[in-house]
Design a protein around this motif. Structure first.
Motif, PDB file in Angstrom:
ATOM      1  N   VAL A   1      52.393  34.700  23.280  1.00 54.50           N
ATOM      2  CA  VAL A   1      52.693  33.277  23.868  1.00 54.50           C
ATOM      3  C   VAL A   1      53.030  33.209  25.451  1.00 54.50           C
ATOM      4  CG1 VAL A   1      54.041  31.247  23.709  1.00 54.50           C
ATOM      5  CG2 VAL A   1      53.767  32.396  21.440  1.00 54.50           C
ATOM      6  N   HIS A   2      52.451  32.601  26.011  1.00 50.09           N
ATOM      7  CA  HIS A   2      52.516  32.582  27.539  1.00 50.09           C
ATOM      8  C   HIS A   2      52.904  31.131  27.995  1.00 50.09           C
ATOM      9  CE1 HIS A   2      50.765  33.348  31.794  1.00 50.09           C
ATOM     10  NE2 HIS A   2      52.025  33.235  31.927  1.00 50.09           N
ATOM     11  N   LEU A   3      54.267  30.903  28.362  1.00 48.67           N
ATOM     12  CA  LEU A   3      54.859  29.812  28.508  1.00 48.67           C
ATOM     13  C   LEU A   3      54.540  29.346  30.033  1.00 48.67           C
ATOM     14  CD1 LEU A   3      58.450  30.138  26.909  1.00 48.67           C
ATOM     15  CD2 LEU A   3      56.388  29.104  26.097  1.00 48.67           C
ATOM     16  N   ALA A   4      54.621  27.998  30.281  1.00 43.07           N
ATOM     17  CA  ALA A   4      54.293  27.516  31.762  1.00 43.07           C
ATOM     18  C   ALA A   4      55.166  28.006  32.753  1.00 43.07           C
ATOM     19  CB  ALA A   4      54.365  25.755  31.522  1.00 43.07           C
ATOM     20  N   ASN A   5      56.436  28.435  32.371  1.00 44.60           N
ATOM     21  CA  ASN A   5      57.449  28.984  33.308  1.00 44.60           C
ATOM     22  C   ASN A   5      57.090  30.387  33.603  1.00 44.60           C
ATOM     23  OD1 ASN A   5      58.201  30.440  31.138  1.00 44.60           O
ATOM     24  ND2 ASN A   5      60.235  29.468  31.115  1.00 44.60           N
ATOM     25  N   GLY A   6      56.020  31.207  32.702  1.00 47.05           N
ATOM     26  CA  GLY A   6      55.330  32.436  33.444  1.00 47.05           C
ATOM     27  C   GLY A   6      56.207  33.452  32.130  1.00 47.05           C
TER      28      GLY A   6
ATOM     29  N   GLY B   1      60.312  34.225  16.336  1.00 49.60           N
ATOM     30  CA  GLY B   1      60.267  33.129  17.206  1.00 49.60           C
ATOM     31  C   GLY B   1      61.197  32.024  16.813  1.00 49.60           C
ATOM     32  N   GLN B   2      60.974  30.849  17.398  1.00 49.83           N
ATOM     33  CA  GLN B   2      61.534  29.617  17.408  1.00 49.83           C
ATOM     34  C   GLN B   2      60.620  28.308  17.469  1.00 49.83           C
ATOM     35  OE1 GLN B   2      66.006  29.730  18.830  1.00 49.83           O
ATOM     36  NE2 GLN B   2      64.697  31.027  20.344  1.00 49.83           N
ATOM     37  N   LEU B   3      60.991  27.434  16.867  1.00 50.88           N
ATOM     38  CA  LEU B   3      60.147  26.152  17.145  1.00 50.88           C
ATOM     39  C   LEU B   3      60.793  24.999  17.970  1.00 50.88           C
ATOM     40  CD1 LEU B   3      57.448  25.332  15.894  1.00 50.88           C
ATOM     41  CD2 LEU B   3      58.563  23.865  14.216  1.00 50.88           C
ATOM     42  N   ASN B   4      61.778  25.089  17.960  1.00 52.04           N
ATOM     43  CA  ASN B   4      62.562  23.869  18.564  1.00 52.04           C
ATOM     44  C   ASN B   4      63.192  24.422  20.037  1.00 52.04           C
ATOM     45  OD1 ASN B   4      61.924  21.838  16.844  1.00 52.04           O
ATOM     46  ND2 ASN B   4      63.457  22.688  15.587  1.00 52.04           N
ATOM     47  N   ALA B   5      62.970  25.480  20.259  1.00 50.40           N
ATOM     48  CA  ALA B   5      63.466  26.098  21.489  1.00 50.40           C
ATOM     49  C   ALA B   5      62.440  27.281  22.066  1.00 50.40           C
ATOM     50  CB  ALA B   5      64.737  26.855  21.487  1.00 50.40           C
ATOM     51  N   PRO B   6      62.333  27.679  23.252  1.00 48.90           N
ATOM     52  CA  PRO B   6      61.258  28.468  24.005  1.00 48.90           C
ATOM     53  C   PRO B   6      61.340  29.951  22.834  1.00 48.90           C
ATOM     54  CG  PRO B   6      62.487  28.043  25.658  1.00 48.90           C
ATOM     55  CD  PRO B   6      63.096  27.189  24.244  1.00 48.90           C
ATOM     56  N   PRO B   7      60.106  30.406  22.227  1.00 52.06           N
ATOM     57  CA  PRO B   7      58.844  29.943  23.009  1.00 52.06           C
ATOM     58  C   PRO B   7      58.051  28.972  22.201  1.00 52.06           C
ATOM     59  CG  PRO B   7      58.636  31.783  21.294  1.00 52.06           C
ATOM     60  CD  PRO B   7      60.098  31.162  21.413  1.00 52.06           C
ATOM     61  N   TYR B   8      58.629  27.975  21.300  1.00 53.51           N
ATOM     62  CA  TYR B   8      58.084  26.925  20.589  1.00 53.51           C
ATOM     63  C   TYR B   8      57.323  27.454  19.848  1.00 53.51           C
ATOM     64  CZ  TYR B   8      60.481  24.630  24.649  1.00 53.51           C
ATOM     65  OH  TYR B   8      61.360  24.437  25.537  1.00 53.51           O
ATOM     66  N   VAL B   9      57.220  28.793  19.302  1.00 54.90           N
ATOM     67  CA  VAL B   9      56.183  29.222  18.104  1.00 54.90           C
ATOM     68  C   VAL B   9      56.936  29.844  17.243  1.00 54.90           C
ATOM     69  CG1 VAL B   9      54.170  30.663  17.988  1.00 54.90           C
ATOM     70  CG2 VAL B   9      54.309  29.355  19.796  1.00 54.90           C
TER      71      VAL B   9
ATOM     72  N   GLY C   1      53.934  21.209  18.920  1.00 56.08           N
ATOM     73  CA  GLY C   1      52.742  20.406  19.740  1.00 56.08           C
ATOM     74  C   GLY C   1      53.551  19.486  20.504  1.00 56.08           C
ATOM     75  N   ALA C   2      54.812  19.113  20.410  1.00 56.48           N
ATOM     76  CA  ALA C   2      55.601  18.126  21.240  1.00 56.48           C
ATOM     77  C   ALA C   2      56.031  19.068  22.406  1.00 56.48           C
ATOM     78  CB  ALA C   2      56.914  17.736  20.449  1.00 56.48           C
ATOM     79  N   GLN C   3      56.139  20.166  22.488  1.00 58.06           N
ATOM     80  CA  GLN C   3      56.359  20.898  23.686  1.00 58.06           C
ATOM     81  C   GLN C   3      54.958  21.633  24.203  1.00 58.06           C
ATOM     82  OE1 GLN C   3      59.520  21.233  25.037  1.00 58.06           O
ATOM     83  NE2 GLN C   3      60.331  19.832  23.442  1.00 58.06           N
ATOM     84  N   TRP C   4      54.133  21.064  24.188  1.00 61.65           N
ATOM     85  CA  TRP C   4      52.588  21.783  24.514  1.00 61.65           C
ATOM     86  C   TRP C   4      52.578  21.542  26.079  1.00 61.65           C
ATOM     87  CZ3 TRP C   4      49.631  25.066  23.002  1.00 61.65           C
ATOM     88  CH2 TRP C   4      48.469  25.294  23.572  1.00 61.65           C
ATOM     89  N   ALA C   5      53.502  20.807  26.647  1.00 65.60           N
ATOM     90  CA  ALA C   5      53.376  20.826  28.136  1.00 65.60           C
ATOM     91  C   ALA C   5      54.101  21.966  28.602  1.00 65.60           C
ATOM     92  CB  ALA C   5      54.084  19.576  28.625  1.00 65.60           C
ATOM     93  N   ASN C   6      54.838  22.756  27.974  1.00 63.63           N
ATOM     94  CA  ASN C   6      55.883  23.671  28.466  1.00 63.63           C
ATOM     95  C   ASN C   6      54.836  25.209  27.758  1.00 63.63           C
ATOM     96  OD1 ASN C   6      57.944  22.532  29.307  1.00 63.63           O
ATOM     97  ND2 ASN C   6      58.556  22.024  27.335  1.00 63.63           N
ATOM     98  N   ILE C   7      53.823  24.987  27.308  1.00 64.37           N
ATOM     99  CA  ILE C   7      52.915  26.208  26.812  1.00 64.37           C
ATOM    100  C   ILE C   7      51.495  26.298  27.565  1.00 64.37           C
ATOM    101  CG2 ILE C   7      51.844  27.388  24.909  1.00 64.37           C
ATOM    102  CD1 ILE C   7      53.834  25.756  22.973  1.00 64.37           C
ATOM    103  N   LYS C   8      51.666  27.660  28.212  1.00 67.67           N
ATOM    104  CA  LYS C   8      50.277  27.970  28.719  1.00 67.67           C
ATOM    105  C   LYS C   8      49.052  28.254  27.851  1.00 67.67           C
ATOM    106  CE  LYS C   8      48.179  30.107  32.833  1.00 67.67           C
ATOM    107  NZ  LYS C   8      48.819  31.190  34.021  1.00 67.67           N
ATOM    108  N   GLU C   9      49.495  29.140  27.108  1.00 63.13           N
ATOM    109  CA  GLU C   9      48.455  29.858  26.095  1.00 63.13           C
ATOM    110  C   GLU C   9      49.187  30.345  24.766  1.00 63.13           C
ATOM    111  OE1 GLU C   9      45.310  33.600  26.116  1.00 63.13           O
ATOM    112  OE2 GLU C   9      46.032  32.662  28.031  1.00 63.13           O
TER     113      GLU C   9
END
Length: 421
Positions: free
Chosen positions: A279-284, A297-305, A326-334
């Motif tokens: 998982v690559h988050l929007a913050n790098g 991982g975690q669903l409701n906190a980073p990495p949202y997976v 998917g509610a945090q998709w803006a914070n996920i790059k890939e």
């Protein structure tokens, strides 16, 4: 000894769970409908097919694909309101063009019942093939062979299923590789403990479309939304072997692991396939999700997976699940999805694995893991890439000797070390 039925005939069913197998020489769409006294489903959770592989209570489930589909049915667990379970199939061509269809009822290792639907002269594109029904407190099976005008949609609506009409737009078919900047991380470090299973809410309507990503159709774009909901990624593979029981039917042409799986059963081992993600988050930030190393991982906190659980036994008929918030998709790059054979001889064609991506209110997106050559245990499956808020799903299906070789091919930059579960 298997009993053969003609149209209209019935036979008693055992109290133990059964499997109903539908065979055809051509791809067909199979479906099961749990019906109340009205002859209708109580809700969309009573329909089971390739896009919704379990009933809302899990007592009816679907496995298999194309021309070899299975329904696993626990009759004793059916709600009292359910009086019938109708079994049907459809195709975009009339039956006369696809050939005869056979249905089998199996309990344990023994085939109990069978029936054949002749194709000659049949112009229907949908058939209500058979039904399991209650009679005086017991369950029976009836071979119906009733033709139905239209395909899967009107057939499902006939049983009271609400059908969604919208389908996502097609994207260009170009496939691109990951060119993310390298970020060194220790891939063996433990993360948060395994979270409890996350229940999936029943959809408000059923979408009958299915998208298969192939070499010629390698990507699909899901339009930007404020909230994509919970995205569920399923890895499933055939998990039942031929035990060689003399009273059972001959080994089927597909749908079982045959000699490969039997080899491991004889050693007391199942083939263990694992799904994971980078998982690559929007913050790098970059994070690894997999059972190996307890990185769930975690669903409701980073990495949202989040990986729901690790099926180490190979007995979970729904396979393994990876959830994306998917509610945090803006914070996920890939999200880069992969699978590897943790235990067992690498042979992707015989494991007949498939990964299906379920996005709420979208058709399921499927890619099959059957192209691996040689003995490479690692498969890079697909990428979910954030493209200005949309989700671009890109098929990869490339095979590698291990995690490190896959990482190097796509430039993620993790530091890898050996680990055990």
């Amino acid at each position: 000894m298997s009993q053969s039925l003609v149209a209209g005939a019935n036979a008693p069913l055992p109290t133990q769970p059964i499997s109903v197998r539908i065979l055809s020489n051509a791809p067909i769409d199979c479906a099961a409908y749990r019906l109340a006294s009205t002859g209708k489903v109580r809700g969309d959770g009573d329909m089971v097919f390739y896009g919704q592989k379990r009933s809302d209570d899990g007592s009816v489930s679907f496995r298999g694909h194309d021309s070899d589909g299975y329904f696993d049915i626990d009759l004793a667990a059916q709600p009292s309101a359910i009086e019938k379970i109708a079994l049907a199939f459809s195709n975009d061509k009339p039956l006369a063009q696809i050939g005869d269809v056979e249905i089998q009822v199996i309990a344990g290792n023994q085939q109990l019942l069978s029936a054949t639907l002749p194709a000659v002269g049949r112009e229907e594109k949908a058939i209500i093939l058979a039904e399991c029904y209650r009679r005086q407190g017991a369950w029976k099976f009836r071979f119906i062979a009733q033709g139905f005008n239209g395909g899967l949609k009107p057939l499902s609506e006939h049983f009271g299923v609400e059908i969604a009409d919208d389908a996502p737009s097609q994207a260009n078919q170009n496939h691109t590789q990951n060119t993310s900047q390298n970020v060194n991380q220790n891939a063996g470090q433990n993360s948060a403990p395994t979270p409890p299973p996350i229940p999936s809410a029943a959809p408000s309507s059923i979408n009958l479309n299915k998208i298969s990503l192939t070499k010629s159709q390698s990507s699909i774009n899901l339009k930007k939304r404020d909230n994509f909901g919970k995205i569920a990624v399923n890895l499933n593979w055939n998990q039942q072997g031929d035990t060689g029981n003399q009273n059972s039917s001959p080994a089927p042409k597909k749908g079982l692991l045959s000699d490969l799986f039997s080899q491991h059963l004889s050693k007391g081992q199942n083939i263990d396939l694992d799904v994971g993600a980078m998982v690559h988050l929007a913050n790098g930030e970059k994070t690894l999700i997999q059972a190996l190393g307890d990185r769930f991982g975690q669903l409701n906190a980073p990495p949202y997976v989040c990986l729901r659980a690790d099926d180490r036994t190979g007995q979970n008929k729904t396979g393994e699940w990876l959830d994306i918030n998917g509610a945090q998709w803006a914070n996920i790059k890939e999200v880069f999805i992969f699978a590897f054979i943790y235990q067992g001889v690498p042979n992707w064609a015989k494991t007949d694995g498939a990964v299906t991506i379920h996005v709420p209110e979208q058709p399921p997106i499927e890619t099959r893991l059957t192209e691996g050559a040689g003995n490479l245990p690692m498969c890079a499956i697909a990428r979910l890439v954030n493209q200005n808020g949309s989700i671009n799903v890109e098929r990869i299906n490339r095979y590698f000797a291990g995690h490190q070789e896959m990482d190097q091919a796509f430039g993620w930059g993790f530091q890898w070390k050996r680990g055990r579960k």
